[in-house]
Design a protein around this motif. Structure first.
Motif, mmCIF file in Angstrom:
data_model
loop_
_atom_site.group_PDB
_atom_site.id
_atom_site.type_symbol
_atom_site.label_atom_id
_atom_site.label_comp_id
_atom_site.label_asym_id
_atom_site.label_seq_id
_atom_site.Cartn_x
_atom_site.Cartn_y
_atom_site.Cartn_z
ATOM 1 N N ARG A 50 0.912 -1.039 -0.034
ATOM 2 C CA ARG A 50 0.064 0.144 0.099
ATOM 3 C C ARG A 50 0.722 1.290 -0.115
ATOM 4 N NH1 ARG A 50 -5.166 -0.661 1.639
ATOM 5 N NH2 ARG A 50 -5.299 1.204 2.869
ATOM 6 N N PRO A 51 1.904 1.497 -1.209
ATOM 7 C CA PRO A 51 2.422 2.648 -1.038
ATOM 8 C C PRO A 51 1.539 4.188 -1.165
ATOM 9 C CG PRO A 51 2.530 1.606 -3.220
ATOM 10 C CD PRO A 51 1.724 0.531 -2.416
ATOM 11 N N VAL A 82 0.990 21.347 -9.838
ATOM 12 C CA VAL A 82 2.235 20.811 -10.507
ATOM 13 C C VAL A 82 3.423 21.721 -9.874
ATOM 14 C CG1 VAL A 82 3.607 20.660 -12.587
ATOM 15 C CG2 VAL A 82 0.990 20.068 -12.679
ATOM 16 N N GLN A 83 3.612 23.018 -9.904
ATOM 17 C CA GLN A 83 4.377 23.671 -9.529
ATOM 18 C C GLN A 83 4.786 23.370 -8.003
ATOM 19 O OE1 GLN A 83 2.921 27.464 -10.084
ATOM 20 N NE2 GLN A 83 3.190 27.723 -12.192
ATOM 21 N N SER A 84 3.901 22.811 -7.208
ATOM 22 C CA SER A 84 4.301 22.474 -5.885
ATOM 23 C C SER A 84 4.773 21.141 -5.802
ATOM 24 C CB SER A 84 2.974 22.473 -4.928
ATOM 25 O OG SER A 84 2.000 21.476 -5.333
ATOM 26 N N GLY A 85 5.017 20.441 -6.867
ATOM 27 C CA GLY A 85 5.824 19.114 -6.722
ATOM 28 C C GLY A 85 4.654 17.974 -6.694
ATOM 29 N N LYS A 86 3.310 18.214 -6.676
ATOM 30 C CA LYS A 86 2.374 17.057 -6.726
ATOM 31 C C LYS A 86 2.253 16.547 -8.261
ATOM 32 C CE LYS A 86 -0.015 19.082 -2.899
ATOM 33 N NZ LYS A 86 -1.320 19.517 -2.450
ATOM 34 N N PHE A 99 1.806 8.263 -9.719
ATOM 35 C CA PHE A 99 1.317 9.189 -8.623
ATOM 36 C C PHE A 99 2.336 9.595 -7.375
ATOM 37 C CE2 PHE A 99 -1.997 6.787 -10.658
ATOM 38 C CZ PHE A 99 -2.792 7.692 -11.103
ATOM 39 N N ASP A 100 3.395 9.063 -7.690
ATOM 40 C CA ASP A 100 4.264 9.191 -6.669
ATOM 41 C C ASP A 100 5.562 10.121 -7.285
ATOM 42 O OD1 ASP A 100 5.620 9.097 -3.856
ATOM 43 O OD2 ASP A 100 5.720 6.887 -4.133
ATOM 44 N N MET A 101 6.255 10.517 -6.320
ATOM 45 C CA MET A 101 7.599 11.252 -6.521
ATOM 46 C C MET A 101 8.773 10.421 -6.205
ATOM 47 S SD MET A 101 6.842 13.831 -8.583
ATOM 48 C CE MET A 101 8.378 14.870 -8.531
ATOM 49 N N ASP A 106 -3.324 14.977 -3.348
ATOM 50 C CA ASP A 106 -1.926 14.488 -3.076
ATOM 51 C C ASP A 106 -1.277 14.328 -4.481
ATOM 52 O OD1 ASP A 106 -1.632 14.913 -0.267
ATOM 53 O OD2 ASP A 106 -2.910 12.852 -0.482
ATOM 54 N N ALA A 107 -2.102 14.003 -5.653
ATOM 55 C CA ALA A 107 -2.053 13.619 -6.773
ATOM 56 C C ALA A 107 -3.260 13.659 -7.626
ATOM 57 C CB ALA A 107 -1.456 12.248 -6.982
#
Length: 452
Positions: free
Chosen positions: A238-239, A316-320, A444-446, A286-287
């Motif tokens: 469950r990442p 997007v600018q916030s890195g999400k 959906f992650d970084m 969050d995504a």
């Protein structure tokens, strides 16, 4: 134990969806539990099958899903359903794997729908070829579509050799040529049921036409089908636990596999839906996922979503993370040129112009490798549009050649481009998340899922 049929045809456009939906509607309105599936990747046909059966419809593809996933879905459906209906894809033997491969692997009897509008005795020859081209293919019979008259139906039925009932038959009945039964179409295939005011009337008319014919007989008359022995699915990590994923969902963003939403939930995420066409704001998330659909039909309205465009840019600018597929990519372009040649200013997060073409640009199964993942994501590509951009792709999908109908992305042999700008990822590619849940989670992650 459920009964099961795979509704197939010699080619696309023969009426598989109409007949499958008619049969599903007939039994569902009689109170039976009907589960429908679509062989091969598709969004539109399953919408009609869902409208007919009243239950969600999954895709079954031996390459994209994999045999185990197909077996698990069929077994789960059979444990709760009275009737399983699988609609085929293209012609019965088209593609690798084909609808015939699926029918043979899982022992599902084939009911062949043949457009008989311009034939008589040849109907029997086509039925014979479909039945005997492959040894031991499970067979239910043959059904005639677009029949011109009662006399025409008699000619078709009589062409099947009564002395050899196993030659191409048995005869399962016919649908007459009728504008009240045929399902409406446009450039990507069928229209969506929600767009038609007479959807229920069309389905009921088709069900009425099938009722009383051999195809519409009582389920007790059909052989019982033995569902597959399905392996237990592997435990899912469950990442994405605790994460909210905003999902655009309306007539412009309608191409969403229900199974993909299930995978996101199994990964721990909570999908939160919003409608750009209704003027919704981006919900706290969050995504973000912008699925495919018909943005070209709603370009003027989408161009007016200035507040939402600013919210997505800030996201997007916030890195999400933002994952955009097919129609979602088109909306993120600077401009969209529709079928009339009119240019619309879009949301401008991707440099370039999406142009709706006059012919098919790509069709076929693909897989998308991701960094540090043993299993790539599998899925498909199907679009009429092209993306004119100076942006260099971060990656390419790998096309899987299966038939002459399946192209390679934009025709250059490199598959579909996958673009990445910061936390924004976009492609024409439609992934099937269950083919690699861990890889799906990376969208959906970084950090970037495409770079080591």
């Amino acid at each position: 134990m459920a009964a099961a049929l795979l509704i197939a045809a010699p080619a696309s456009g023969q009426g598989k969806t109409t007949v499958a939906a008619a049969l599903a509607r007939l039994h569902a309105r009689q109170g039976r539990r009907v589960r429908c599936f679509k062989c091969g990747p598709d969004f539109l046909d399953p919408m009609w099958l869902e409208a007919a059966s009243g239950r969600p419809v999954d895709a079954l593809d031996l390459w994209i899903n994999g045999p185990d996933d197909c077996a698990q879905r069929l077994a789960a459906a059979a444990s709760k359903a009275d009737l399983i209906i699988v609609e085929g894809v293209m012609g019965l033997f088209d593609g690798e794997p084909s609808a015939a491969d699926l029918a043979q692997r899982f022992g599902i009897p084939v009911a062949a729908v043949i457009d008989a509008g311009a034939m008589a005795g040849t109907f029997a020859a086509v039925a014979h070829g479909l039945r005997h081209w492959r040894h031991a293919l499970p067979w239910a019979g043959v059904f005639a579509n677009r029949v011109g008259s009662p006399r025409h139906a008699d000619m078709l039925r009589e062409a099947l050799d009564p002395a050899r009932p196993d030659d191409g038959g048995p005869w399962l009945g016919q649908l007459s040529r009728s504008d009240t039964v045929a399902l409406p179409e446009r450039h990507l295939g069928l229209t969506m049921p929600a767009e038609a005011a007479d959807t229920r009337a069309r389905l009921d008319a088709a069900a009425d036409a099938v009722a009383g014919q051999p195809l519409g007989r009582e389920l007790a008359a059909w052989p019982r089908w033995q569902p597959p022995q399905a392996p237990q699915p592997a435990p899912c990590r469950r990442p994405l636990a605790g994460r909210r994923i905003a999902v655009a969902r309306d007539a412009a963003f309608a191409f969403i596999y229900a199974a993909n939403l299930e995978v996101l939930r199994e990964l721990g995420a909570r999908p939160v839906f919003f409608s750009p066409l209704a003027g919704d704001s981006l919900p706290p998330c969050d995504a973000l996922w912008l699925p495919g659909g018909y943005p070209e039909l709603h370009a003027a309205r989408l161009a007016e979503c200035a507040r939402l465009r600013a919210q997505i840019a800030a996201h997007v600018q916030s890195g999400k993370p933002l994952w955009a597929e097919c129609g979602g990519l088109m909306v993120l372009a600077e401009r969209l040129v529709d079928a009339t040649g009119r240019s619309h200013a879009m949301w401008g997060l991707l440099p370039g112009t999406a142009v709706l073409g006059r012919r098919l640009a790509a069709l076929g199964p693909h897989e998308m490798p991701l960094a540090a993942e043993a299993m790539p994501l599998r899925g498909h590509s199907f679009h009429w549009s092209r993306f004119e951009t100076t942006l260099e792709p971060a990656s390419f999908t790998t096309p899987q050649r299966r038939s002459a109908a399946a192209g390679d992305g934009d025709g250059d042999g490199d598959g579909e481009a996958v673009y990445e700008l910061g936390s924004l990822r976009a492609s024409w590619f439609h992934p099937w998340f269950a083919s690699s849940p861990a890889a799906a989670a990376r969208l959906f992650d970084m950090p970037s899922p495409f770079r080591p």
